[in-house]
Design a protein around this motif. Structure first.
Motif, PDB file in Angstrom:
ATOM      1  N   ASN A 380       0.833  -1.196   0.000  1.00 39.65           N
ATOM      2  CA  ASN A 380       0.000   0.000   0.000  1.00 39.65           C
ATOM      3  C   ASN A 380       0.875   1.255   0.000  1.00 39.65           C
ATOM      4  OD1 ASN A 380      -2.444  -1.522   0.194  1.00 39.65           O
ATOM      5  ND2 ASN A 380      -2.011  -1.838   2.365  1.00 39.65           N
ATOM      6  N   ASP A 381       0.435   2.287  -0.709  1.00 40.68           N
ATOM      7  CA  ASP A 381       1.209   3.519  -0.835  1.00 40.68           C
ATOM      8  C   ASP A 381       1.176   4.317   0.470  1.00 40.68           C
ATOM      9  OD1 ASP A 381       1.509   6.547  -1.554  1.00 40.68           O
ATOM     10  OD2 ASP A 381       2.322   5.480  -3.274  1.00 40.68           O
ATOM     11  N   ILE A 382       2.351   4.642   0.997  1.00 43.65           N
ATOM     12  CA  ILE A 382       2.445   5.456   2.216  1.00 43.65           C
ATOM     13  C   ILE A 382       3.428   6.612   1.986  1.00 43.65           C
ATOM     14  CG2 ILE A 382       1.781   3.655   3.839  1.00 43.65           C
ATOM     15  CD1 ILE A 382       4.751   3.150   4.374  1.00 43.65           C
ATOM     16  N   THR A 383       3.500   7.077   0.724  1.00 46.62           N
ATOM     17  CA  THR A 383       4.433   8.147   0.372  1.00 46.62           C
ATOM     18  C   THR A 383       4.212   9.391   1.233  1.00 46.62           C
ATOM     19  OG1 THR A 383       4.525   7.317  -1.905  1.00 46.62           O
ATOM     20  CG2 THR A 383       5.292   9.570  -1.527  1.00 46.62           C
ATOM     21  N   ASP A 384       2.960   9.668   1.573  1.00 41.04           N
ATOM     22  CA  ASP A 384       2.653  10.867   2.364  1.00 41.04           C
ATOM     23  C   ASP A 384       3.267  10.815   3.759  1.00 41.04           C
ATOM     24  OD1 ASP A 384       1.239  11.873   0.258  1.00 41.04           O
ATOM     25  OD2 ASP A 384      -0.726  11.293   1.016  1.00 41.04           O
ATOM     26  N   SER A 385       3.730   9.624   4.181  1.00 40.34           N
ATOM     27  CA  SER A 385       4.297   9.492   5.526  1.00 40.34           C
ATOM     28  C   SER A 385       5.808   9.698   5.563  1.00 40.34           C
ATOM     29  CB  SER A 385       3.960   8.105   6.091  1.00 40.34           C
ATOM     30  OG  SER A 385       2.554   7.912   6.177  1.00 40.34           O
ATOM     31  N   ILE A 386       6.421   9.968   4.426  1.00 38.92           N
ATOM     32  CA  ILE A 386       7.873  10.133   4.369  1.00 38.92           C
ATOM     33  C   ILE A 386       8.277  11.434   5.078  1.00 38.92           C
ATOM     34  CG2 ILE A 386       9.864  10.504   2.854  1.00 38.92           C
ATOM     35  CD1 ILE A 386       8.470   8.832   0.746  1.00 38.92           C
ATOM     36  N   THR A 387       9.301  11.336   5.911  1.00 39.47           N
ATOM     37  CA  THR A 387       9.911  12.525   6.504  1.00 39.47           C
ATOM     38  C   THR A 387      11.355  12.641   6.019  1.00 39.47           C
ATOM     39  OG1 THR A 387      10.636  11.324   8.481  1.00 39.47           O
ATOM     40  CG2 THR A 387       8.465  12.373   8.561  1.00 39.47           C
ATOM     41  N   ILE A 388      11.855  13.896   5.930  1.00 38.26           N
ATOM     42  CA  ILE A 388      13.209  14.131   5.428  1.00 38.26           C
ATOM     43  C   ILE A 388      13.978  14.956   6.448  1.00 38.26           C
ATOM     44  CG2 ILE A 388      14.596  15.123   3.567  1.00 38.26           C
ATOM     45  CD1 ILE A 388      12.210  14.789   1.719  1.00 38.26           C
ATOM     46  N   THR A 389      15.156  14.479   6.799  1.00 33.54           N
ATOM     47  CA  THR A 389      16.049  15.207   7.694  1.00 33.54           C
ATOM     48  C   THR A 389      17.223  15.745   6.886  1.00 33.54           C
ATOM     49  OG1 THR A 389      15.463  13.736   9.513  1.00 33.54           O
ATOM     50  CG2 THR A 389      17.430  15.071   9.789  1.00 33.54           C
ATOM     51  N   GLY A 390      17.552  17.028   7.094  1.00 36.27           N
ATOM     52  CA  GLY A 390      18.617  17.664   6.323  1.00 36.27           C
ATOM     53  C   GLY A 390      18.044  18.671   5.346  1.00 36.27           C
ATOM     54  N   ASN A 391      18.900  19.470   4.736  1.00 38.80           N
ATOM     55  CA  ASN A 391      18.439  20.454   3.764  1.00 38.80           C
ATOM     56  C   ASN A 391      19.497  20.659   2.695  1.00 38.80           C
ATOM     57  OD1 ASN A 391      20.133  23.047   4.466  1.00 38.80           O
ATOM     58  ND2 ASN A 391      19.455  22.214   6.427  1.00 38.80           N
ATOM     59  N   VAL A 392      19.064  21.233   1.579  1.00 33.16           N
ATOM     60  CA  VAL A 392      19.939  21.503   0.439  1.00 33.16           C
ATOM     61  C   VAL A 392      19.870  22.995   0.131  1.00 33.16           C
ATOM     62  CG1 VAL A 392      20.393  21.061  -2.000  1.00 33.16           C
ATOM     63  CG2 VAL A 392      19.599  19.198  -0.515  1.00 33.16           C
ATOM     64  N   ASN A 393      21.010  23.676   0.165  1.00 31.87           N
ATOM     65  CA  ASN A 393      21.092  25.079  -0.213  1.00 31.87           C
ATOM     66  C   ASN A 393      21.461  25.143  -1.686  1.00 31.87           C
ATOM     67  OD1 ASN A 393      21.522  27.784  -0.577  1.00 31.87           O
ATOM     68  ND2 ASN A 393      23.004  28.024   1.095  1.00 31.87           N
ATOM     69  N   THR A 394      20.474  25.378  -2.515  1.00 32.31           N
ATOM     70  CA  THR A 394      20.716  25.367  -3.963  1.00 32.31           C
ATOM     71  C   THR A 394      21.488  26.595  -4.436  1.00 32.31           C
ATOM     72  OG1 THR A 394      18.551  26.387  -4.357  1.00 32.31           O
ATOM     73  CG2 THR A 394      18.670  23.975  -4.403  1.00 32.31           C
ATOM     74  N   ASN A 395      21.714  27.547  -3.540  1.00 29.73           N
ATOM     75  CA  ASN A 395      22.485  28.744  -3.912  1.00 29.73           C
ATOM     76  C   ASN A 395      23.958  28.622  -3.543  1.00 29.73           C
ATOM     77  OD1 ASN A 395      20.138  30.152  -4.816  1.00 29.73           O
ATOM     78  ND2 ASN A 395      19.621  30.578  -2.674  1.00 29.73           N
ATOM     79  N   GLN A 396      24.334  27.492  -2.975  1.00 31.47           N
ATOM     80  CA  GLN A 396      25.703  27.314  -2.517  1.00 31.47           C
ATOM     81  C   GLN A 396      26.259  25.986  -3.033  1.00 31.47           C
ATOM     82  OE1 GLN A 396      27.764  29.446  -0.572  1.00 31.47           O
ATOM     83  NE2 GLN A 396      29.270  27.960  -1.278  1.00 31.47           N
ATOM     84  N   VAL A 397      27.357  26.049  -3.755  1.00 30.20           N
ATOM     85  CA  VAL A 397      27.998  24.826  -4.253  1.00 30.20           C
ATOM     86  C   VAL A 397      28.444  23.971  -3.074  1.00 30.20           C
ATOM     87  CG1 VAL A 397      30.002  23.939  -5.498  1.00 30.20           C
ATOM     88  CG2 VAL A 397      28.738  25.904  -6.399  1.00 30.20           C
ATOM     89  N   GLY A 398      28.199  22.669  -3.157  1.00 26.71           N
ATOM     90  CA  GLY A 398      28.619  21.768  -2.091  1.00 26.71           C
ATOM     91  C   GLY A 398      27.873  20.447  -2.152  1.00 26.71           C
ATOM     92  N   GLU A 399      28.165  19.540  -1.213  1.00 23.76           N
ATOM     93  CA  GLU A 399      27.496  18.248  -1.104  1.00 23.76           C
ATOM     94  C   GLU A 399      26.617  18.261   0.141  1.00 23.76           C
ATOM     95  OE1 GLU A 399      30.347  15.102  -1.142  1.00 23.76           O
ATOM     96  OE2 GLU A 399      30.671  15.225  -3.318  1.00 23.76           O
ATOM     97  N   TYR A 400      25.379  17.779  -0.007  1.00 25.96           N
ATOM     98  CA  TYR A 400      24.404  17.786   1.075  1.00 25.96           C
ATOM     99  C   TYR A 400      23.837  16.378   1.240  1.00 25.96           C
ATOM    100  CZ  TYR A 400      24.659  22.804   0.116  1.00 25.96           C
ATOM    101  OH  TYR A 400      25.098  24.084  -0.095  1.00 25.96           O
ATOM    102  N   LEU A 401      23.584  15.966   2.480  1.00 28.19           N
ATOM    103  CA  LEU A 401      23.025  14.659   2.771  1.00 28.19           C
ATOM    104  C   LEU A 401      21.605  14.812   3.312  1.00 28.19           C
ATOM    105  CD1 LEU A 401      26.034  12.823   4.475  1.00 28.19           C
ATOM    106  CD2 LEU A 401      25.292  12.686   2.087  1.00 28.19           C
ATOM    107  N   LEU A 402      20.686  14.057   2.727  1.00 26.01           N
ATOM    108  CA  LEU A 402      19.302  14.010   3.178  1.00 26.01           C
ATOM    109  C   LEU A 402      18.991  12.600   3.667  1.00 26.01           C
ATOM    110  CD1 LEU A 402      17.479  15.921   0.278  1.00 26.01           C
ATOM    111  CD2 LEU A 402      18.317  16.851   2.436  1.00 26.01           C
TER     112      LEU A 402
END
Length: 550
Positions: A380-402
């Motif tokens: 059964n689809d539970i996509t709406d229950s996904i949570t994400i920790t971390g963020n991505v700054n698209t204005n700054q070059v670098g590597e980000y982990l989510l």
């Protein structure tokens, strides 16, 4: 609708789970012994034996899943949607056949319809999904089938759009019965070489992830196909001396998704074997202890398999070339062993899909949930229950982990994703070390340019540090600096060495009949030129900005 007899089912509760008996579909939750049933009479075997037609009620009760072979296209003139027709030579009327399916259901046993077979000519096209699903539901409701087994072989596996149409139709069928609280069983019988990471059965497995109940691969008829094990070597499927090792290592590879095989969870893997030497060209297990030991090794590592499958119940009840009965030896060897195993523990951990490492250009938009889905263990689809920790700054070059997390049934799945924000840099062209003759004119911007994939021509933004005195022999260093960007201006640089030489190099005048290779230096009309690649007869000064001479 088929009726269930709770009283009759109670007789078999020592062997099987009777889950689902109160409904119209009987599904299996515990270990399974699967046997295919021939919808024809008297099949000749590989060793000259015979497989008689048998009534369903005659199938040994320890076979708790019986697959009716086959649903197929009987006549292409009738259309490309496969169907099932009971063979009258078996001696059963449709009413008797339906009643015998009902009898097996009343014993807690499941009867599935197998789609395909070795001679299947199934070629479905996009748009056939509804028609195929409708036909499967019609046959299920008419005969009382409990599910469908995909048994496509050879060309039928990848023919036309089979790989997308069949899974889509089966998802529709499973969802149709889920609405009534019932589990329409979906299984598959791929030949094991098709189960590699990118094998022909991968689309069926991935598209039906969360929908299929178990997979019973065919570990027979593949001759020398096998598996490579470091420290052991090549283990062929038909190597009787290494049968235990083959069973253990091929199962271990599949249940863990290692050694380039697609992962099938241990509680969904059923090991397929021929019931006799007549049933298949190779693959028959001569010593059942080989399977017992291999299964025990898997159990010891906490990954017991779901059961065994055989081709076929008819061959288990058949005779060899001398008319000696096979005396149902397969079910005698494996029936009690499988049903007395502790059933595999169902993995209730939800699954995340679509999470892959990603690269995005600086200042571009990024949605971390695009293409990402989640399902619980039941599909059964539970996509709406996904949570994400971390963020991505698209204005700054670098590597980000989510970190993506989703929970269901007291189980949690986590997956880490790397997002790389990168910048596309501009580039110089035409800046290369140069040699000129003393007194010759020199323009440091001749042939030099700069550009950016999105900002276009930036040549006007180039500045030069350093000077070249063409009247004095020596080496001069020029630094080219490009300034780019609007709100956040940045620079890149490149270095160029210009060598001023005396007239002595005129001894190396260019000659039309000489051959030059990359790096050769000549003088011509008072200017020194360097060849960029092999050339002959091309006059320096005439080959243009991008020509052979610089």
């Amino acid at each position: 609708m088929k009726l269930k007899s709770i009283l009759s089912a109670a007789i078999f509760t020592g062997l099987f789970s009777t889950a689902g008996i109160a409904g119209t579909i009987t599904s299996q939750d515990n270990n399974v012994v699967v046997g295919y049933w021939h919808n024809w009479c008297d099949g000749r075997g590989y060793q000259g034996g015979n497989a008689p037609c048998v009534e369903l009620e005659a199938v040994n009760p320890q076979y708790n899943v019986v697959n009716i072979s086959f649903m197929k296209v009987y006549d292409t003139a009738e259309g490309r949607i496969p169907t099932f027709k009971l063979d009258p030579t078996i001696g059963l009327s449709e009413a008797e056949f339906i009643e015998q399916i009902n009898t097996l259901n009343s014993q807690g046993r499941s009867v599935l319809l197998a789609l395909g077979g070795a001679d299947a000519h199934i070629e479905l096209l996009s748009g056939d999904e509804d028609a195929l699903a409708t036909e499967i539901i019609r046959l299920t409701d008419l005969y009382g089938f409990d599910g469908l087994d995909i048994d496509l072989e050879q060309a039928a596996i990848t023919a036309k759009q089979n790989q997308t149409v069949i899974p889509a139709a089966l998802r529709m069928v499973k969802d149709h019965y889920r609405k009534t609280g019932e589990n329409f069983m979906i299984t598959m019988a791929p030949e094991f070489p098709y189960l590699t990471a990118n094998g022909a059965y991968t689309p069926y497995l991935t598209e039906l992830d969360g929908y299929y109940d178990f997979i019973n691969p065919q570990f027979y008829n593949q001759g020398g196909d096998g598996i490579w094990i470091d420290g052991v070597g090549w283990i062929a499927q038909n190597n009787d001396e290494l049968k235990e090792e083959f069973i253990y290592y091929i199962a271990d590879s599949l249940i863990n998704g290692t050694r380039n095989f697609h992962k099938i969870p241990h509680d969904k893997l059923v090991f397929g074997l021929p019931s006799s030497n007549d049933a298949a060209a190779t693959g028959y297990v001569k010593d059942p202890q080989d399977l017992y030991r291999a299964f025990d090794r898997l159990k010891a590592q906490g990954q017991p398999l779901r059961g065994v499958m055989t081709w076929s119940v008819n061959w288990d009840m058949g005779t060899d070339s001398a008319n000696n009965s096979y005396n149902q030896q397969f079910i005698a060897d494996y029936g009690n062993f499988i049903h007395n195993q502790l059933p595999p523990v169902t993995d209730m951990t939800p699954t995340l899909a679509g999470i892959v490492d990603t690269r995005i250009e600086v200042n571009n938009a990024f949605d971390p949930l695009v293409g990402v889905t989640a399902k619980n263990y039941q599909g059964n689809d539970i996509t709406d229950s996904i949570t994400i920790t971390g963020n991505v700054n698209t204005n700054q070059v670098g590597e980000y982990l989510l970190t993506y997390s989703v929970s269901s049934d007291d189980e949690t799945a986590n997956q880490v994703r790397k997002v790389t924000v990168y910048e596309v840099l501009p580039s110089f062209a035409g800046i290369s070390d140069t040699t000129i003759v003393i007194g010759s004119p020199f323009d440091p911007m001749q042939g030099v340019s700069a550009s950016h994939p999105t900002q276009g021509d930036l040549t006007a933004n180039i500045s030069i540090t350093g000077e070249v005195d063409t009247s004095i022999v020596g080496e001069y260093e020029l630094i080219y600096t490009l300034t780019y960007g609007q709100d956040n201006q940045q620079t890149i640089t490149d270095k160029r060495v210009v060598t001023v030489v005396s007239d002595a190099v005129s001894d190396n005048d260019w000659k039309a009949d000489s051959t030059y290779v990359g790096g050769d230096i000549v003088t011509h009309n008072g200017t020194t030129w360097t060849a960029q690649w092999w050339t002959k007869g091309e006059e320096p000064g005439t080959t243009g900005e991008w020509g052979v001479w610089r």
